[in-house]
Design an enzyme around this catalytic site. Structure first.
Site, mmCIF file in Angstrom:
data_model
loop_
_atom_site.group_PDB
_atom_site.id
_atom_site.type_symbol
_atom_site.label_atom_id
_atom_site.label_comp_id
_atom_site.label_asym_id
_atom_site.label_seq_id
_atom_site.Cartn_x
_atom_site.Cartn_y
_atom_site.Cartn_z
ATOM 1 N N HIS A 174 37.367 52.011 38.762
ATOM 2 C CA HIS A 174 36.523 50.797 38.926
ATOM 3 C C HIS A 174 37.313 50.378 40.408
ATOM 4 O O HIS A 174 37.837 49.322 40.203
ATOM 5 C CB HIS A 174 36.584 49.920 37.936
ATOM 6 C CG HIS A 174 35.952 48.588 38.032
ATOM 7 N ND1 HIS A 174 35.920 47.759 39.084
ATOM 8 C CD2 HIS A 174 35.135 48.324 37.100
ATOM 9 C CE1 HIS A 174 35.174 46.826 38.836
ATOM 10 N NE2 HIS A 174 34.481 46.905 37.708
ATOM 11 N N GLU A 277 32.752 52.248 42.953
ATOM 12 C CA GLU A 277 33.456 53.061 41.562
ATOM 13 C C GLU A 277 32.687 54.299 41.313
ATOM 14 O O GLU A 277 31.454 54.418 41.500
ATOM 15 C CB GLU A 277 33.051 52.014 40.415
ATOM 16 C CG GLU A 277 33.173 50.719 40.464
ATOM 17 C CD GLU A 277 32.829 49.661 39.457
ATOM 18 O OE1 GLU A 277 32.717 50.164 38.416
ATOM 19 O OE2 GLU A 277 32.457 48.640 39.686
HETATM 20 C C1 BG6 Z 1 31.378 46.216 37.315
HETATM 21 C C2 BG6 Z 1 29.800 46.077 36.488
HETATM 22 O O1 BG6 Z 1 31.534 47.347 37.340
HETATM 23 O O2 BG6 Z 1 32.482 45.496 36.588
HETATM 24 C C3 BG6 Z 1 30.038 44.541 36.353
HETATM 25 O O3 BG6 Z 1 29.036 46.673 37.127
HETATM 26 C C4 BG6 Z 1 31.057 43.724 35.772
HETATM 27 O O4 BG6 Z 1 28.664 44.113 35.573
HETATM 28 C C5 BG6 Z 1 32.329 44.256 36.595
HETATM 29 O O5 BG6 Z 1 30.756 42.543 35.882
HETATM 30 C C6 BG6 Z 1 33.819 43.526 36.038
HETATM 31 O O6 BG6 Z 1 33.771 43.849 34.787
HETATM 32 P P1 BG6 Z 1 35.112 43.291 33.773
HETATM 33 O O7 BG6 Z 1 35.063 43.637 32.508
HETATM 34 O O8 BG6 Z 1 36.283 43.588 34.739
HETATM 35 O O9 BG6 Z 1 35.000 41.742 34.215
#
Ligand code: BG6
Length: 306
Positions: A174, A277
């Site tokens: 991510h 990502e």
């Molecule tokens: C992204 C998602 O990968 O991660 C989003 O597509 C999400 O929907 C974002 O809000 C952040 O996620 P997190 O769990 O790290 O707050």
């Protein structure tokens, strides 16, 4: 010496490499590997095998990291490269389980370090199933994640099925990329691809031209293995995101309102980041048979020009 200090000393004995790879307590006492060679530098938090920073020699950090990140055991870090596994997004059946799986919130163990023939420094970390992970996900597994630091950064994860039954997972590396000004940035490499729009009830759409990041955006591009390029006009820099073992690409920016509702986003941080990502999400689930493994990797490098 505390248990934590003792563990860090042992990691330095076993896997430290002079000034090139040093383990330290790091933020929040979570343990952190500092890697530095002639070609680049990186920091990797042992919680989540989470790359916090990657700076090619003579350049700027490719990664955005929120200064409001909480560095606490079991709490996800905001920025860098969270490892989302074994599910991407909310758990499909039980929304009370941690979003994006548990791998990013667990303590990984260093298992190997070396310098390859090109002079890149390599650190390998591992995470295995245990009583706690089995409560969250009923499968035996071992994850191995390699961070390879040169003038580019390679993050390569292998998921091994160490159990008796096949398992299916989704996941992502991510990556939060740093930009000078999000309004002056765009992502190429996804033209014509299909995506699910998370902001429009997962409606299936087709990408027309480059992805402009000029408002909140949350798209899961499906069935695409292509490289993406993030054009950062304000910094005059391009970041190439290549991937391997990934059939989905997610592009995310929360924009002002959503970022303000997230306590670990620093003020105006959303203007300085775009997530691209390397994922396997939704339709692109991965099945791994007993004794088999699957790969998920991303490589980040810079090119000149915005
Ligand atoms: C992204 C998602 O990968 O991660 C989003 O597509 C999400 O929907 C974002 O809000 C952040 O996620 P997190 O769990 O790290 O707050």
């Amino acid at each position: 010496m505390s248990d934590r200090e003792e563990a860090i000393a042992q990691y330095n004995d076993a896997y430290g490499r002079g000034e090139e790879l040093v383990f330290a307590a790091g933020p929040g006492d979570l343990g952190c590997a500092h890697i530095r060679n002639e070609q680049g530098a990186a920091r990797v938090c042992l919680q989540g095998a989470h790359v916090l920073s990657f700076i090619p020699a003579g350049g700027q950090d490719l990664l955005w990291l929120s200064s409001a990140s909480r560095y606490r055991p079991g709490v996800a870090i905001r920025g860098g490269i969270p490892v989302c596994w074994p599910w991407f997004g909310p758990h499909p059946e039980d929304p009370s389980l941690p979003a994006h799986g548990f791998a990013r919130n667990r303590l990984w163990e260093p298992v190997e370090s070396f310098v390859d023939r090109s002079g890149a420094t390599v650190l390998r970390l591992a995470l295995g199933s245990d009583a706690e992970t089995l409560k969250l996900w009923p499968h035996d597994f071992r994850l191995e994640l390699e961070v390879r630091v040169s003038e580019r950064l390679l993050v390569e994860m292998r998921a091994y099925n160490t159990g008796e039954r096949p398992f299916r997972y989704t996941g992502a590396l991510h990556t939060y990329l740093r930009v000078g000004d999000v309004s002056d940035s765009m992502v190429t490499g996804l033209e014509g691809e299909s995506y699910l729009d998370k902001l429009d009830d997962m409606r299936r759409q087709r990408q027309d031209g480059a992805v402009a990041v000029d408002r909140e955006i949350d798209r899961i591009f499906l069935n695409t293995s292509r490289d993406c390029v993030l054009h950062d006009g304000a910094s005059g820099r391009r970041i190439r995101v290549a991937k391997n073992g990934s059939r989905s690409t997610v592009v995310w920016n929360p924009w002002r309102d959503k970022a303000e509702s997230m306590p670990d986003f620093d003020t105006d941080g959303w203007q300085r980041m775009v997530c691209i990502e390397a994922a396997n999400a939704e339709d692109d689930q991965v099945e791994v048979g007993p004794g088999r493994d699957a790969l998920l990797a991303t490589t980040l490098s810079t090119e000149s020009g915005g």
